[in-house]
Design an enzyme around this catalytic site. Structure first.
Site, short mmCIF file in Angstrom:
data_model
loop_
_atom_site.label_atom_id
_atom_site.label_comp_id
_atom_site.label_asym_id
_atom_site.label_seq_id
_atom_site.Cartn_x
_atom_site.Cartn_y
_atom_site.Cartn_z
N GLU A 32 0.88 -1.16 0.00
CA GLU A 32 0.00 0.00 0.00
C GLU A 32 0.92 1.22 0.00
OE1 GLU A 32 -2.76 0.32 3.27
OE2 GLU A 32 -3.55 2.20 2.47
N ARG A 257 5.88 -13.15 9.18
CA ARG A 257 6.50 -11.87 8.90
C ARG A 257 7.84 -11.78 9.61
NH1 ARG A 257 2.84 -7.90 9.14
NH2 ARG A 257 4.26 -6.23 9.67
N LYS A 267 4.61 0.83 9.50
CA LYS A 267 4.72 2.06 8.71
C LYS A 267 4.11 3.25 9.44
CE LYS A 267 3.18 0.09 4.85
NZ LYS A 267 2.59 -0.05 3.52
P1 ATP Z 1 3.02 -2.28 8.00
O1 ATP Z 1 2.25 -3.08 8.99
O2 ATP Z 1 4.45 -2.11 8.32
O3 ATP Z 1 2.37 -1.00 7.65
P2 ATP Z 1 1.81 -3.60 5.85
O4 ATP Z 1 1.70 -5.07 5.88
O5 ATP Z 1 0.60 -2.83 6.16
O6 ATP Z 1 3.05 -3.16 6.71
P3 ATP Z 1 1.81 -3.44 3.02
O7 ATP Z 1 2.15 -2.30 2.19
O8 ATP Z 1 0.40 -3.89 3.08
O9 ATP Z 1 2.33 -3.10 4.47
O10 ATP Z 1 2.77 -4.67 2.72
C1 ATP Z 1 3.07 -5.17 1.45
C2 ATP Z 1 3.46 -6.61 1.58
O11 ATP Z 1 4.59 -6.74 2.45
C3 ATP Z 1 2.35 -7.44 2.18
O12 ATP Z 1 2.19 -8.60 1.40
C4 ATP Z 1 2.82 -7.74 3.56
O13 ATP Z 1 2.34 -8.98 3.99
C5 ATP Z 1 4.34 -7.73 3.41
N1 ATP Z 1 4.98 -7.37 4.68
C6 ATP Z 1 4.77 -6.28 5.43
N2 ATP Z 1 5.49 -6.30 6.56
C7 ATP Z 1 6.21 -7.46 6.53
C8 ATP Z 1 7.15 -8.08 7.41
N3 ATP Z 1 7.52 -7.52 8.56
N4 ATP Z 1 7.68 -9.26 7.03
C9 ATP Z 1 7.33 -9.84 5.86
N5 ATP Z 1 6.46 -9.31 4.99
C10 ATP Z 1 5.89 -8.14 5.31
MG MG Z 2 -1.15 -3.23 4.95
#
Ligand code: ATP
Ligand code: MG
Length: 555
Positions: A32, A257, A267
């Protein structure tokens, strides 16, 4: 240490290819665009792009931009830059917002099939109606509206007739389901916001769970790999696909993760660190962002290697940040040009050195790499050494300078310590030494043993520099274990940045370009900052020389 066995995702993919369930694989990395990518995303990138590479398939970069409230083109651009920098190429660049029209049509199809309805309850009423883990939900009073009424209301929501929060479109599934996600989830909400790509065209926006599977279906994604927290959402993912006439049926798989010690990876919180000015932007070298690591001096190869080492598992764990440092250190040891920098300078005058005489000595650029060549170091009567390399009353095991003691100046001469000059407060301001002028190159002609070797710079050509010494941003090893009532900001380490303002570096280092990487002898690996200039060089500590992780493994 390297992973020999296939991870469970590789097992699934090779099984699907062998059985003919799929002919070729398509994956996607779906960020995102509401912040900069962090090291956790790198794990997902390496996995999604890595699988596509390994199995001759393709991987799309897809911006999951369904929530205009937090998204921005600045983030879109940074994400593209970071994915490329990590060394990956996407097959196609996609935006979920390109599918808004299609999503909307499918929502109408669900309404027409009696599988979605407009709810007039507010968010709080809906929350209460969904029940709890131990108590089933109750049906909304609007659940049995006629299809005609639902179609009319949804078209008026879409036309902007209603205010935010007054109506939502919900899937009609099962308010008594043991899986909370299946209790009539919201699929569209009213948001009167400018979208970074579609502008003000839409005032209803789809929810993640509704949109994500459809995005995968549109793009022909075969293996939709996401993190474990979406495991309970999978039945919903499958429900939308099963109840819609989609062009392709994708499947979701979940992996653990990445969590790193002393590191936060949300984020939302990283954005807060930036907006509150606690760090120097998203690329502050202490940030766990890809751009932060880049500015800190990390290489893409070291991050990719780290992602290979940690593997892919089905259970969450906490990875030591030292493993990441170890991966980088091993690489930099082979590639980084050596140089000398004095962080806290103490002037040394070589009394028996002829006034005005300047000698030039060859120095290896990298003892680990013969092709790296040598450079010439100049030395004269006045040099600087590290303040901590002199002790008036040396403690046991201290083999550096002390009255009457000898040390070797790296690549140069053996010197013997004479008198110290002190200021009124008793602080040493200068040291007088004598050089063994027959020890040019650093070896004593009579073969006598010299225990200590010091780095140094010549007063005649050293350049004053700023050196940022970085440490962990947080003091807590597992940021998931914060004490009740405490905030992550309570764990900020005040020593995460210590600046050496008056450091002196040899001239080769002063000529560095941003991101050039060096080993400063006896200190660690450093990288020229983006703000560096020849007149005012600035360096960032990338990682120290001490490899506690590597040592642990050898035990
Ligand atoms: P955050 O919680 O840090 O905002 P998010 O999961 O909301 O991260 P996205 O932009 O939705 O952020 O993530 C894009 C991809 O990266 C998703 O498929 C998510 O599962 C993966 N991802 C995010 N954080 C991690 C992590 N700590 N380890 C592995 N994959 C991750
Ligand atoms: Mg997300």
């Amino acid at each position: 240490m390297a992973q020999e066995n296939k991870n469970f995702i590789e097992e699934i993919i090779s099984g699907d290819l062998e059985s003919g369930k799929v002919n070729a694989i398509t994956t996607r990395f779906p960020p995102e665009p509401n912040g900069y990518l962090h090291i956790g995303h790198a794990k997902s990138i390496c996995l999604n792009f890595g699988m596509a590479e390994q199995f001759g398939g393709k991987c799309n970069l897809r911006f999951d931009d369904t929530n205009p409230a937090k998204e921005d083109t600045e983030y879109v651009e940074s994400i593209m830059e970071d994915v490329k920098w990590l060394g990956f190429e996407w097959a196609e660049l996609r935006y979920a917002s390109d599918y808004f029209e299609q999503f909307h049509k499918w929502a109408i199809d669900l309404i027409k099939a009696g599988k979605a309805y407009v709810d007039d309850q507010n968010a709080e009423e809906i929350r209460i109606g969904r029940g709890t883990l131990t108590r089933p939900g109750t049906n909304s009073p609007y659940r049995d509206r006629s299809i005609t009424e639902n179609l009319d209301l949804f078209s008026r929501m879409t036309a902007g007739e209603f205010e935010e929060g007054t109506h939502v479109l919900r899937a009609k599934i099962d308010m008594a389901s043991s899986n909370m996600n299946m209790r009539d989830p919201v699929i569209y909400r009213i948001l009167k916001r400018e979208h970074h790509r579609t502008g003000s065209k839409w005032c209803v926006y789809p929810m993640y769970d509704f949109a994500h599977g459809y995005e995968d279906a549109i793009e022909g994604v075969t293996h939709s790999i996401c993190t474990l927290e979406f495991q309970d959402h999978r039945p919903l993912y499958d429900w939308f696909i099963a109840n819609t006439d989609v062009p392709h049926i994708p499947h979701q798989y979940e992996f653990a993760r990445l969590n790193l010690t002393y590191t936060l990876m949300s984020k939302r919180k990283l954005l807060e660190l930036v907006t509150l000015g606690i760090v120097d932007g998203w690329d502050d070298p202490r940030m766990p962002t890809i751009c932060g690591f880049r500015r800190r001096g990390y290489t893409a190869a070291s991050i990719r290697r780290f992602c290979r080492e940690i593997g892919v598992a089905k259970a969450d764990s906490l990875v030591e940040v030292e493993l990441l440092q170890h991966c980088l250190r091993e690489e930099l040891n082979k590639t980084a040009q050596r140089g000398m920098a004095v962080l806290s300078p103490l002037k040394v005058i070589i009394d028996n050195w002829e006034d005005g005489f300047v000698d030039e000595l060859p120095a290896e650029n990298n003892p680990e790499d013969e092709t790296a060549g040598t450079r010439m170091l100049k030395i004269g009567k006045e040099i600087y050494i590290e303040r901590t390399d002199y002790m008036e009353e040396p403690v046991k095991g201290f083999f550096r300078l002390a009255p009457g003691r000898e040390v070797r100046l790296k690549h140069a001469y053996i010197i013997k310590c004479g008198d110290a000059v002190k200021d009124a407060n008793g602080n040493v301001t200068e040291l007088h030494c004598t050089a063994d002028l027959a020890s040019r190159g650093g070896d004593a002609p009579d073969g006598r043993k010299i225990k200590g070797t010091l780095h140094w710079v010549w007063a005649g050509d050293a350049v004053r520099s700023r050196i940022n010494m970085y440490g962990n941003l947080f003091t807590l090893r597992n940021m998931g274990d914060m004490e009740e009532g405490k905030d992550y900001k309570d764990y900020l380490d005040p020593k995460s940045l210590v600046v050496a303002e008056d450091a002196l570096v040899e001239p080769t280092l002063a000529a560095a370009h941003p991101l050039d990487k060096f080993q400063f002898l006896r200190h660690g690996y450093f990288c020229a900052d983006k703000s560096t200039t020849r007149e005012h060089p600035v360096f960032n500590l990338t990682v120290s020389l001490k490899d506690s992780w590597g040592k642990e493994q050898k035990k």
